[in-house]
Design a protein around this motif. Structure first.
Motif, PDB file in Angstrom:
ATOM      1  N   GLU A   1       1.082  -1.212  -0.084  1.00 58.08           N
ATOM      2  CA  GLU A   1      -0.156   0.597  -0.297  1.00 58.08           C
ATOM      3  C   GLU A   1       0.531   1.061   0.314  1.00 58.08           C
ATOM      4  O   GLU A   1       0.361   2.347  -0.625  1.00 58.08           O
ATOM      5  CB  GLU A   1      -0.894  -0.046   1.378  1.00 58.08           C
ATOM      6  CG  GLU A   1      -2.125  -1.195   1.225  1.00 58.08           C
ATOM      7  CD  GLU A   1      -3.384  -1.005  -0.088  1.00 58.08           C
ATOM      8  OE1 GLU A   1      -3.206   0.677  -0.521  1.00 58.08           O
ATOM      9  OE2 GLU A   1      -3.768  -1.172  -0.677  1.00 58.08           O
ATOM     10  N   SER A   2       1.972   0.920   0.156  1.00 57.99           N
ATOM     11  CA  SER A   2       3.046   2.102   0.624  1.00 57.99           C
ATOM     12  C   SER A   2       3.264   2.835  -1.274  1.00 57.99           C
ATOM     13  O   SER A   2       3.148   4.025  -1.569  1.00 57.99           O
ATOM     14  CB  SER A   2       4.567   2.031   1.264  1.00 57.99           C
ATOM     15  OG  SER A   2       5.130   0.525   0.141  1.00 57.99           O
ATOM     16  N   ARG A   3       3.252   1.852  -2.399  1.00 64.10           N
ATOM     17  CA  ARG A   3       3.241   2.279  -3.639  1.00 64.10           C
ATOM     18  C   ARG A   3       2.105   2.687  -3.989  1.00 64.10           C
ATOM     19  O   ARG A   3       2.190   3.853  -4.173  1.00 64.10           O
ATOM     20  CB  ARG A   3       3.551   0.790  -4.382  1.00 64.10           C
ATOM     21  CG  ARG A   3       4.946   0.374  -3.907  1.00 64.10           C
ATOM     22  CD  ARG A   3       5.542  -0.802  -4.832  1.00 64.10           C
ATOM     23  NE  ARG A   3       4.754  -2.157  -4.902  1.00 64.10           N
ATOM     24  CZ  ARG A   3       5.332  -2.362  -4.045  1.00 64.10           C
ATOM     25  NH1 ARG A   3       6.334  -2.725  -3.888  1.00 64.10           N
ATOM     26  NH2 ARG A   3       4.375  -4.413  -4.143  1.00 64.10           N
ATOM     27  N   HIS A   4       0.996   2.156  -3.512  1.00 61.36           N
ATOM     28  CA  HIS A   4      -0.684   2.791  -3.868  1.00 61.36           C
ATOM     29  C   HIS A   4      -0.864   4.552  -3.442  1.00 61.36           C
ATOM     30  O   HIS A   4      -1.389   4.582  -3.681  1.00 61.36           O
ATOM     31  CB  HIS A   4      -1.772   1.699  -2.992  1.00 61.36           C
ATOM     32  CG  HIS A   4      -1.661   0.298  -3.604  1.00 61.36           C
ATOM     33  ND1 HIS A   4      -2.345  -0.314  -3.338  1.00 61.36           N
ATOM     34  CD2 HIS A   4      -0.933  -0.176  -4.272  1.00 61.36           C
ATOM     35  CE1 HIS A   4      -2.266  -1.483  -3.908  1.00 61.36           C
ATOM     36  NE2 HIS A   4      -0.906  -1.706  -4.409  1.00 61.36           N
ATOM     37  N   MET A   5      -0.295   4.557  -2.008  1.00 60.32           N
ATOM     38  CA  MET A   5      -0.469   5.486  -1.493  1.00 60.32           C
ATOM     39  C   MET A   5       0.227   6.889  -2.159  1.00 60.32           C
ATOM     40  O   MET A   5      -0.102   8.459  -2.604  1.00 60.32           O
ATOM     41  CB  MET A   5      -0.432   6.046   0.178  1.00 60.32           C
ATOM     42  CG  MET A   5      -1.022   5.333   0.457  1.00 60.32           C
ATOM     43  SD  MET A   5      -0.584   5.295   2.425  1.00 60.32           S
ATOM     44  CE  MET A   5       0.813   4.100   2.125  1.00 60.32           C
ATOM     45  N   LYS A   6       1.441   6.421  -2.810  1.00 57.17           N
ATOM     46  CA  LYS A   6       2.193   7.843  -3.554  1.00 57.17           C
ATOM     47  C   LYS A   6       1.900   7.864  -5.465  1.00 57.17           C
ATOM     48  O   LYS A   6       0.940   9.334  -5.369  1.00 57.17           O
ATOM     49  CB  LYS A   6       3.918   6.668  -3.854  1.00 57.17           C
ATOM     50  CG  LYS A   6       4.696   6.653  -2.166  1.00 57.17           C
ATOM     51  CD  LYS A   6       6.269   6.549  -2.594  1.00 57.17           C
ATOM     52  CE  LYS A   6       7.051   5.828  -1.905  1.00 57.17           C
ATOM     53  NZ  LYS A   6       6.729   5.260  -0.558  1.00 57.17           N
ATOM     54  N   PHE A   7       0.768   6.948  -5.363  1.00 59.60           N
ATOM     55  CA  PHE A   7       0.429   7.111  -6.855  1.00 59.60           C
ATOM     56  C   PHE A   7      -0.629   7.944  -6.274  1.00 59.60           C
ATOM     57  O   PHE A   7      -0.852   8.420  -7.133  1.00 59.60           O
ATOM     58  CB  PHE A   7       0.102   5.701  -6.751  1.00 59.60           C
ATOM     59  CG  PHE A   7      -0.460   5.587  -8.145  1.00 59.60           C
ATOM     60  CD1 PHE A   7       0.032   6.137  -9.327  1.00 59.60           C
ATOM     61  CD2 PHE A   7      -2.035   5.593  -9.160  1.00 59.60           C
ATOM     62  CE1 PHE A   7      -0.259   6.249 -11.552  1.00 59.60           C
ATOM     63  CE2 PHE A   7      -2.777   4.664  -9.393  1.00 59.60           C
ATOM     64  CZ  PHE A   7      -2.029   6.331 -10.817  1.00 59.60           C
ATOM     65  N   ALA A   8      -1.104   7.707  -5.938  1.00 63.55           N
ATOM     66  CA  ALA A   8      -3.127   8.482  -4.828  1.00 63.55           C
ATOM     67  C   ALA A   8      -2.665  10.225  -4.602  1.00 63.55           C
ATOM     68  O   ALA A   8      -3.683  10.723  -5.870  1.00 63.55           O
ATOM     69  CB  ALA A   8      -3.169   7.521  -3.897  1.00 63.55           C
ATOM     70  N   ARG A   9      -1.587  10.179  -4.071  1.00 64.24           N
ATOM     71  CA  ARG A   9      -0.904  11.584  -3.671  1.00 64.24           C
ATOM     72  C   ARG A   9      -0.886  11.838  -5.452  1.00 64.24           C
ATOM     73  O   ARG A   9      -0.938  13.077  -5.225  1.00 64.24           O
ATOM     74  CB  ARG A   9       0.190  11.423  -3.382  1.00 64.24           C
ATOM     75  CG  ARG A   9      -0.368  10.792  -1.441  1.00 64.24           C
ATOM     76  CD  ARG A   9       1.135  11.149  -0.451  1.00 64.24           C
ATOM     77  NE  ARG A   9       0.463  10.627   0.923  1.00 64.24           N
ATOM     78  CZ  ARG A   9       1.187  11.887   1.457  1.00 64.24           C
ATOM     79  NH1 ARG A   9       0.624  12.781   1.474  1.00 64.24           N
ATOM     80  NH2 ARG A   9       0.197  11.677   2.756  1.00 64.24           N
ATOM     81  N   ASP A  10       0.243  11.099  -6.105  1.00 58.39           N
ATOM     82  CA  ASP A  10       0.276  11.904  -7.054  1.00 58.39           C
ATOM     83  C   ASP A  10      -0.050  12.228  -8.251  1.00 58.39           C
ATOM     84  O   ASP A  10      -1.027  13.788  -8.247  1.00 58.39           O
ATOM     85  CB  ASP A  10       2.049  11.265  -8.556  1.00 58.39           C
ATOM     86  CG  ASP A  10       2.227  11.649  -9.171  1.00 58.39           C
ATOM     87  OD1 ASP A  10       3.024  12.578  -8.848  1.00 58.39           O
ATOM     88  OD2 ASP A  10       1.603  11.263 -10.419  1.00 58.39           O
ATOM     89  N   GLN A  11      -1.441  11.546  -8.530  1.00 63.14           N
ATOM     90  CA  GLN A  11      -2.653  11.734  -9.056  1.00 63.14           C
ATOM     91  C   GLN A  11      -2.951  12.855  -8.358  1.00 63.14           C
ATOM     92  O   GLN A  11      -4.234  13.523  -9.055  1.00 63.14           O
ATOM     93  CB  GLN A  11      -3.661  10.290  -9.019  1.00 63.14           C
ATOM     94  CG  GLN A  11      -3.075   9.251 -10.203  1.00 63.14           C
ATOM     95  CD  GLN A  11      -2.465   9.177 -11.654  1.00 63.14           C
ATOM     96  OE1 GLN A  11      -3.551  10.071 -11.934  1.00 63.14           O
ATOM     97  NE2 GLN A  11      -0.914   9.603 -11.518  1.00 63.14           N
ATOM     98  N   THR A  12      -3.760  13.057  -7.701  1.00 62.86           N
ATOM     99  CA  THR A  12      -4.498  14.042  -6.467  1.00 62.86           C
ATOM    100  C   THR A  12      -4.271  15.165  -6.988  1.00 62.86           C
ATOM    101  O   THR A  12      -4.540  16.320  -7.456  1.00 62.86           O
ATOM    102  CB  THR A  12      -4.423  13.345  -5.276  1.00 62.86           C
ATOM    103  OG1 THR A  12      -4.962  12.464  -4.892  1.00 62.86           O
ATOM    104  CG2 THR A  12      -4.928  14.751  -4.746  1.00 62.86           C
ATOM    105  N   ARG A  13      -2.237  15.035  -6.842  1.00 65.33           N
ATOM    106  CA  ARG A  13      -1.746  16.400  -6.888  1.00 65.33           C
ATOM    107  C   ARG A  13      -2.175  17.045  -8.537  1.00 65.33           C
ATOM    108  O   ARG A  13      -2.395  17.718  -9.263  1.00 65.33           O
ATOM    109  CB  ARG A  13       0.072  16.736  -7.131  1.00 65.33           C
ATOM    110  CG  ARG A  13      -0.159  16.430  -5.599  1.00 65.33           C
ATOM    111  CD  ARG A  13       1.253  16.763  -5.831  1.00 65.33           C
ATOM    112  NE  ARG A  13       1.847  16.776  -3.816  1.00 65.33           N
ATOM    113  CZ  ARG A  13       2.299  15.102  -3.395  1.00 65.33           C
ATOM    114  NH1 ARG A  13       3.283  13.955  -4.151  1.00 65.33           N
ATOM    115  NH2 ARG A  13       2.002  15.411  -1.999  1.00 65.33           N
TER     116      ARG A  13
END
Length: 311
Positions: free
Chosen positions: A209-221
């Motif tokens: 999930e640490s990878r999933h959170m990085k992707f979600a943060r990047d996509q949100t920005r």
């Protein structure tokens, strides 16, 4: 028999990416990380050894009753059974939201270039979420719990959300759900009082999930770049409402009766439990900072986060 040894998280495994990674391509870096460090729960988790009821299902400090008068009255055996039921409920809620997540991500990349790193990472994330859902289901079953489900209203609300949410609203809601669970599980996976197979499950989930959170943060920005005030207000509200129902659905009220407790009294004391509220707030400080920096902490949104004790 599968091993229940808890491996270190990705923070202990620096990745050596390609030139594209070094230039800041988040999706490419995540694909490289998944190629180096990924798990198969079917073989990593010890599913064969019978449940040892001398262990908790989660760190006691995360129990909804920890610190209450009722908690002090419980025997150690009752406390352990309660944390096992609570952990199973959290896992069941995780399955529910992971199904929502998978559909939102798949819809987002449906007509995009499948050769791009973004789409290939999205498909990798969906595959990992599928494995997580199966892992959580088997874990809850081994904990001796029934299939806990959110209230019917919340289930139907989730059905609407997964159908209409898009862009930053989808990815920010994904982030909230993942971050809250991540903080809990980082404690549980290091706690020797917790059943070894549960610790392994938590470790697998934290690492991936640490990878999933990085992707979600990047996509949100990325999705918020150039967004006007009206769009931010709407999406901030949608994310906050979704977050409220996700967090408040984590522990099903039936866990108390299934643990042999007085459900009415347990619900009342859990609702008034300042210790648990404080745990939730402290665990979300980083998340709230991110939402604030993204200008998604509007006044209406704050009201829902406060009701869920996330801020």
């Amino acid at each position: 028999m599968a091993s229940s040894t808890v491996r270190p998280s990705t923070q202990d495994h620096p990745q050596h990416g390609s030139a594209a990674s070094q230039e800041g391509d988040v999706s490419q870096r995540l694909l490289e990380s998944a190629a180096v460090l990924a798990y198969d729960p079917a073989t990593e988790v010890d599913w064969d050894t019978p449940l040892d009821t001398d262990h908790h299902g989660a760190s006691p400090e995360w129990s909804t009753l920890y610190g209450t008068a009722y908690w002090r009255e419980l025997t150690e055996a009752q406390r352990k059974e309660l944390t096992r039921q609570e952990a199973a409920s959290v896992a069941s809620t995780g399955i529910w939201f992971e199904m929502i997540l998978q559909q939102m991500v798949l819809r987002d990349v449906y007509a995009k270039d499948p050769t791009s790193a973004d789409v290939q990472w999205a498909l990798t994330e969906i595959a990992e979420e599928c494995r997580h859902s199966i892992m959580f289901a088997r874990g809850a079953q081994k904990l001796g719990a029934p299939p806990y489900r959110p209230k019917r209203f919340v289930t139907e609300l989730g059905r609407v959300f997964k159908t209409v949410a898009f862009g930053e609203a989808a990815y920010a809601a994904i982030l909230v759900a993942e971050e809250v669970l991540d903080v809990m599980q980082r404690d549980w996976m290091r706690d020797e009082r917790v059943a070894p197979f549960v610790r392994t499950i938590n470790n697998i989930h934290v690492v991936e999930e640490s990878r999933h959170m990085k992707f979600a943060r990047d996509q949100t920005r990325k999705r918020l770049e150039g967004a006007g005030p009206v769009r931010r207000q709407i999406n901030a509200f949608v994310v906050a409402v979704a977050s409220y129902y996700i967090v408040t659905s984590m522990v099903n009220r039936q866990v108390y009766a299934n643990a042999g407790l007085d459900e009415k009294r347990a619900l009342a004391e859990a609702k008034a439990n300042e210790h648990h509220k404080s745990m939730m707030r402290s665990s979300c400080s980083g998340l709230m900072e991110f939402l604030a920096s993204s200008r998604l902490l509007t006044r209406p949104a704050l009201a829902f986060y406060k009701r869920a004790h996330l801020i």
